[in-house]
Design an enzyme around this catalytic site. Structure first.
Site, PDB file in Angstrom:
ATOM      1  N   GLY A 258       7.554  90.370  25.498  1.00  0.00           N
ATOM      2  CA  GLY A 258       7.806  91.329  24.421  1.00  0.00           C
ATOM      3  C   GLY A 258       9.176  91.973  24.538  1.00  0.00           C
ATOM      4  O   GLY A 258      10.050  91.462  25.241  1.00  0.00           O
TER       5      GLY A 258
ATOM      6  N   ASP B 204      17.069  83.264  33.313  1.00  0.00           N
ATOM      7  CA  ASP B 204      16.156  83.297  34.459  1.00  0.00           C
ATOM      8  C   ASP B 204      16.133  81.898  35.079  1.00  0.00           C
ATOM      9  O   ASP B 204      15.135  81.174  35.005  1.00  0.00           O
ATOM     10  CB  ASP B 204      14.759  83.717  33.989  1.00  0.00           C
TER      11      ASP B 204
ATOM     12  N   GLY C  48      18.257  87.101  21.986  1.00  0.00           N
ATOM     13  CA  GLY C  48      18.094  85.975  22.924  1.00  0.00           C
ATOM     14  C   GLY C  48      16.756  85.280  22.665  1.00  0.00           C
ATOM     15  O   GLY C  48      16.672  84.041  22.606  1.00  0.00           O
ATOM     16  N   HIS C  49      15.697  86.085  22.478  1.00  0.00           N
ATOM     17  CA  HIS C  49      14.379  85.511  22.162  1.00  0.00           C
ATOM     18  C   HIS C  49      14.423  84.810  20.803  1.00  0.00           C
ATOM     19  O   HIS C  49      13.832  83.753  20.627  1.00  0.00           O
ATOM     20  CB  HIS C  49      13.311  86.610  22.127  1.00  0.00           C
TER      21      HIS C  49
ATOM     22  N   MET D 255      21.706  88.843  27.395  1.00  0.00           N
ATOM     23  CA  MET D 255      20.666  89.633  26.721  1.00  0.00           C
ATOM     24  C   MET D 255      19.415  89.673  27.589  1.00  0.00           C
ATOM     25  O   MET D 255      19.014  88.664  28.169  1.00  0.00           O
ATOM     26  CB  MET D 255      20.347  89.028  25.360  1.00  0.00           C
TER      27      MET D 255
ATOM     28  N   GLN E   7       3.564  90.024  38.063  1.00  0.00           N
ATOM     29  CA  GLN E   7       4.899  89.576  38.457  1.00  0.00           C
ATOM     30  C   GLN E   7       5.851  90.733  38.754  1.00  0.00           C
ATOM     31  O   GLN E   7       7.017  90.525  39.035  1.00  0.00           O
ATOM     32  CB  GLN E   7       5.488  88.631  37.422  1.00  0.00           C
TER      33      GLN E   7
ATOM     34  N   GLN F 293      13.493  81.042  37.687  1.00  0.00           N
ATOM     35  CA  GLN F 293      12.192  80.920  37.010  1.00  0.00           C
ATOM     36  C   GLN F 293      12.059  79.527  36.369  1.00  0.00           C
ATOM     37  O   GLN F 293      11.004  78.889  36.470  1.00  0.00           O
ATOM     38  CB  GLN F 293      12.066  82.016  35.955  1.00  0.00           C
TER      39      GLN F 293
ATOM     40  N   GLY G 294      14.381  80.608  28.821  1.00  0.00           N
ATOM     41  CA  GLY G 294      15.812  80.946  28.838  1.00  0.00           C
ATOM     42  C   GLY G 294      16.426  80.687  30.206  1.00  0.00           C
ATOM     43  O   GLY G 294      15.828  81.008  31.238  1.00  0.00           O
TER      44      GLY G 294
HETATM   45  O1  PAF Z   1      10.592  85.354  31.350  1.00  0.00           O
HETATM   46  C1  PAF Z   1       9.634  86.074  31.026  1.00  0.00           C
HETATM   47  O2  PAF Z   1       9.676  86.818  30.041  1.00  0.00           O
HETATM   48  C2  PAF Z   1       8.376  86.054  31.876  1.00  0.00           C
HETATM   49  O3  PAF Z   1       8.676  85.892  33.218  1.00  0.00           O
HETATM   50  C3  PAF Z   1       7.335  85.007  31.410  1.00  0.00           C
HETATM   51  C4  PAF Z   1       7.875  83.598  31.557  1.00  0.00           C
HETATM   52  C5  PAF Z   1       6.967  85.277  29.968  1.00  0.00           C
HETATM   53  C6  PAF Z   1       6.092  85.114  32.260  1.00  0.00           C
HETATM   54  O4  PAF Z   1       5.496  86.375  32.174  1.00  0.00           O
END
Ligand code: PAF
Length: 259
Positions: free
Chosen positions: A28, A145, A33-34, A179, A58, A148, A142
């Site tokens: 959210g 990260d 960027g999203h 962003m 997390q 990730q 993205g």
């Molecule tokens: O990058 C994020 O916004 C979060 O780490 C994700 C991948 C939605 C997992 O909660």
């Protein structure tokens, strides 16, 4: 949509009809960027699901979780305008007796993994849940990260999950700041420092090899109000994290490119 069973049913129905489902997982507080991730997802498939869930497991600091920005009405609007078919906002993805965790043990080491114990276990667990619920053909993440992305790619490979992971380039503000939803928490003075940080990462990444992290440390050593947490070259990227008060920013840039 908030119900996991409803979401899964809709997705299975689309897939049965031969449609390609694309997932954009988010927490959210959506920004441009999203929007760019969602527009990319739109080009990759027939149905786009944007999930929005602030995943408690997390966050290694409770205060960071509590302060995570939330604005669901604006998020829904942005997601729809960018091309989402479904805005999936589950209330919780953990029952009180949940006892299953997903842990990736190689890519999660170093960088953010060492500084945020448990973070990637939480990410791997929630992403596996989201992939199980939505069952997408493609999921878009993205590159801001970067670690990730590496963890998720490894987990998908190791668990034979039938999904293609697509990395999307980092989207930046005009002054170069990557962003991030956390940027909303910066004070006006911290926002100025954040631009200094982004520029320093860009400039340092123009060096090569061991000179890269050294240059970043030197560029930031006299910037008061900003504390560099780490700077490392991983593969071809300078990866770095810094604290501005209680806000943690991360960034990465390909090394050796003149910009
Ligand atoms: O990058 C994020 O916004 C979060 O780490 C994700 C991948 C939605 C997992 O909660």
């Amino acid at each position: 949509m908030t119900k996991t069973a409803e979401m899964q049913k809709a997705s299975l129905r689309w897939k049965k009809a031969g449609l390609r489902v694309v997932l954009v997982p988010t927490m959210g507080a959506l920004h441009q960027g999203h929007a760019s991730l969602i527009r990319r997802a739109r080009r990759l498939g027939d149905r786009v699901v944007v999930s929005s869930y602030v995943n408690p497991t997390q966050f290694n600091r409770r205060s960071d979780f509590r302060k995570y920005p939330m604005r669901p009405a604006a998020d829904l609007n942005l997601a729809e305008h960018a091309g989402a078919d479904v805005f999936f906002r589950p209330r919780s993805l953990y029952t009180s007796d949940a006892s299953t965790w997903v842990e990736e043990t190689a890519r999660s080491r170093g960088r953010c993994g060492d500084r945020r114990p448990g973070h990637f276990r939480g990410v791997a667990t929630v992403v596996t849940k989201l992939l199980g619920i939505v069952q997408p053909d493609v999921a878009v993440f993205g590159e801001k990260d970067l670690q990730q992305c590496e963890v998720i790619e490894r987990l998908v490979r190791d668990l034979y999950l039938p999904v293609k992971i697509v990395r999307h380039p980092t989207i930046r503000e005009k002054d170069g700041l990557a962003m991030s939803s956390r940027n909303l928490r910066l004070s006006p003075r911290q926002r100025v420092l954040a631009a200094v940080w982004a520029k320093a990462v860009r400039v340092a990444a123009q060096e090569r090899g061991g000179a890269v992290p050294r240059r970043l440390r030197r560029l930031l050593q006299n910037v008061s109000g900003l504390r560099l947490e780490y700077a490392e070259v991983v593969g071809r990227h300078l990866c770095a994290a810094a604290w501005l008060g209680s806000v943690r920013l991360i960034d990465n840039r390909k090394c050796g490119l003149k910009r």
